[in-house]
Design an enzyme around this catalytic site. Structure first.
Site, PDB file in Angstrom:
ATOM      1  N   ALA A  17      48.009  83.592   8.012  1.00  0.00           N
ATOM      2  CA  ALA A  17      46.837  83.078   8.726  1.00  0.00           C
ATOM      3  C   ALA A  17      46.101  84.195   9.460  1.00  0.00           C
ATOM      4  O   ALA A  17      44.863  84.278   9.424  1.00  0.00           O
ATOM      5  CB  ALA A  17      47.267  81.989   9.716  1.00  0.00           C
ATOM      6  N   GLY A  51      54.826  86.202   5.602  1.00  0.00           N
ATOM      7  CA  GLY A  51      55.191  85.180   6.563  1.00  0.00           C
ATOM      8  C   GLY A  51      54.022  84.262   6.850  1.00  0.00           C
ATOM      9  O   GLY A  51      52.866  84.550   6.515  1.00  0.00           O
ATOM     10  N   CYS A  52      54.311  83.145   7.501  1.00  0.00           N
ATOM     11  CA  CYS A  52      53.269  82.151   7.758  1.00  0.00           C
ATOM     12  C   CYS A  52      52.250  82.642   8.795  1.00  0.00           C
ATOM     13  O   CYS A  52      51.035  82.576   8.561  1.00  0.00           O
ATOM     14  CB  CYS A  52      53.897  80.828   8.189  1.00  0.00           C
ATOM     15  SG  CYS A  52      55.111  80.969   9.524  1.00  0.00           S
ATOM     16  N   PHE A  53      52.727  83.158   9.937  1.00  0.00           N
ATOM     17  CA  PHE A  53      51.798  83.687  10.936  1.00  0.00           C
ATOM     18  C   PHE A  53      50.991  84.862  10.382  1.00  0.00           C
ATOM     19  O   PHE A  53      49.764  84.922  10.574  1.00  0.00           O
ATOM     20  CB  PHE A  53      52.547  84.111  12.200  1.00  0.00           C
ATOM     21  CG  PHE A  53      52.906  82.987  13.127  1.00  0.00           C
ATOM     22  CD1 PHE A  53      51.936  82.139  13.633  1.00  0.00           C
ATOM     23  CD2 PHE A  53      54.221  82.780  13.508  1.00  0.00           C
ATOM     24  CE1 PHE A  53      52.260  81.102  14.503  1.00  0.00           C
ATOM     25  CE2 PHE A  53      54.567  81.755  14.379  1.00  0.00           C
ATOM     26  CZ  PHE A  53      53.581  80.907  14.873  1.00  0.00           C
TER      27      PHE A  53
END
Length: 344
Positions: free
Chosen positions: A152, A147-149
């Site tokens: 990061a 996922g994106c979160f």
């Protein structure tokens, strides 16, 4: 090599098409949707004059017959059904949804509110956090794109957790995302009037990316306790900033922490560790596959602050998926992704 994209009408699917369009090895053979069969340009006017490709319905056997890789850019709960059909065909599968990320089906059911895929498929799926799982990625035909979160956050935390320089019981993550992270479906909360000149927290202590982050952290260090993870919606289109607060277990300088990060990521072309006193902004990575990381030790409190930024649609989705596809097929992981971030 021919590739197909399923879910090509969303932001993630559109970004996959844009990036794959100029890839030197991967050729877009087909794009698919559960909606009407219309020219793709009707969904993405930025493609006007560049392609006449038409959206098609989904036929796993036909797709596998003509393509080597299928990218699933579909919502969670949809990919799980498609994966089961595609696995039987032998085609390489890269799933951008959350359906294969959690190894515990009960956890998936709890956080995603859908029925999980069977345990056999979950056991075969490789978690594609590229910089930390290259060897397995190179050997798999079934990949779960992070996922994106989590991308990061995990890239920001990994060296500190792996090197045991932080207390695994205290990890606080303050994450902020642009509106494209919520997808392309109509929502009152995403109206211009609702998000412009505004900042709001959402899914407080309930975000579905929490167990994904915890699962990977515990693989690196079994002592990691449940994290505090807050997400906020920024009045911007794309980008994520994950600001992470951790307690150090020993006295260490900012310079030494930066050296640790730079050494660990020296062979990771898309992770850029900033020098002391230099912190990344979302615009520094917008439109690129880079993750920029800034670090600072507060000697007064004994805490380390980690700032990690990515473009949620590229490094947090389509770009990382292509980076993984490159590795799965023996290509340089940078292929088709070496573009400079936009500025301003």
């Amino acid at each position: 090599m021919n590739v197909s994209i399923i879910g090509a009408t969303g932001y993630g699917g559109g970004e996959l098409f844009r990036l794959l369009y100029q890839h030197p090895v991967f050729n877009i053979h087909s794009v698919h949707t559960t909606r009407d069969e219309i020219p793709l340009v009707e969904e993405f006017p930025n493609l006007n004059g560049l392609t006449d490709i038409t959206l098609k319905n989904i036929d796993p056997e036909d797709i596998a017959k003509h393509s080597d890789i299928v990218f699933l850019a579909t919502p969670s709960g949809v990919s799980s059904k498609l994966v089961s059909a595609f696995v039987e065909t032998g085609i390489q599968i890269i799933d951008l949804s959350g359906d294969l990320r959690l190894t515990d089906g009960d956890e998936y059911r709890k956080w995603y509110k859908h029925e999980p895929v069977n345990d056999d498929l979950l056991s075969k799926a490789v978690y594609g956090l590229t910089e930390w799982n290259r060897s397995k990625i190179k050997e798999t035909r079934l990949l779960s794109n992070p996922g994106c979160f989590p991308t990061a956050t995990l890239l920001g935390l990994a060296p500190a957790v792996q090197e045991n320089i932080i207390d695994p019981n205290i990890i606080i993550i303050d994450a902020k995302s642009g509106a494209s992270g919520a997808g392309r479906s109509a929502s009152k909360n995403l109206l211009f009037s609702e998000i412009n000149e505004n900042l709001k927290i959402y899914k407080v202590n309930q975000h579905q990316h929490i167990p994904e982050i915890e699962q990977q952290l515990k693989e690196w260090n079994h002592s990691v306790a449940p994290i505090s993870f807050s997400t906020h919606l920024l009045p911007i289109t794309r980008g994520i900033m994950s600001t992470i607060y951790v307690k150090l277990t020993k006295a260490i300088s900012t310079e030494n922490v930066i050296e640790i990060y730079q050494e660990i990521y020296k062979d990771s072309p898309f992770v850029r560790v900033r020098p002391k006193g230099n912190f990344p902004a979302i615009n520094d990575v917008s439109g690129s596959n880079y993750c920029d990381i800034g670090l600072d030790v507060d000697e007064r409190t004994g805490r380390l602050t980690i700032v990690s930024v990515i473009d949620n649609l590229i490094k947090g989705a389509a770009g990382q998926a292509i980076q993984n596809a490159n590795l799965m097929n023996g290509l340089d992981e940078r292929m088709g992704l070496e573009f400079i971030p936009l500025f301003p």
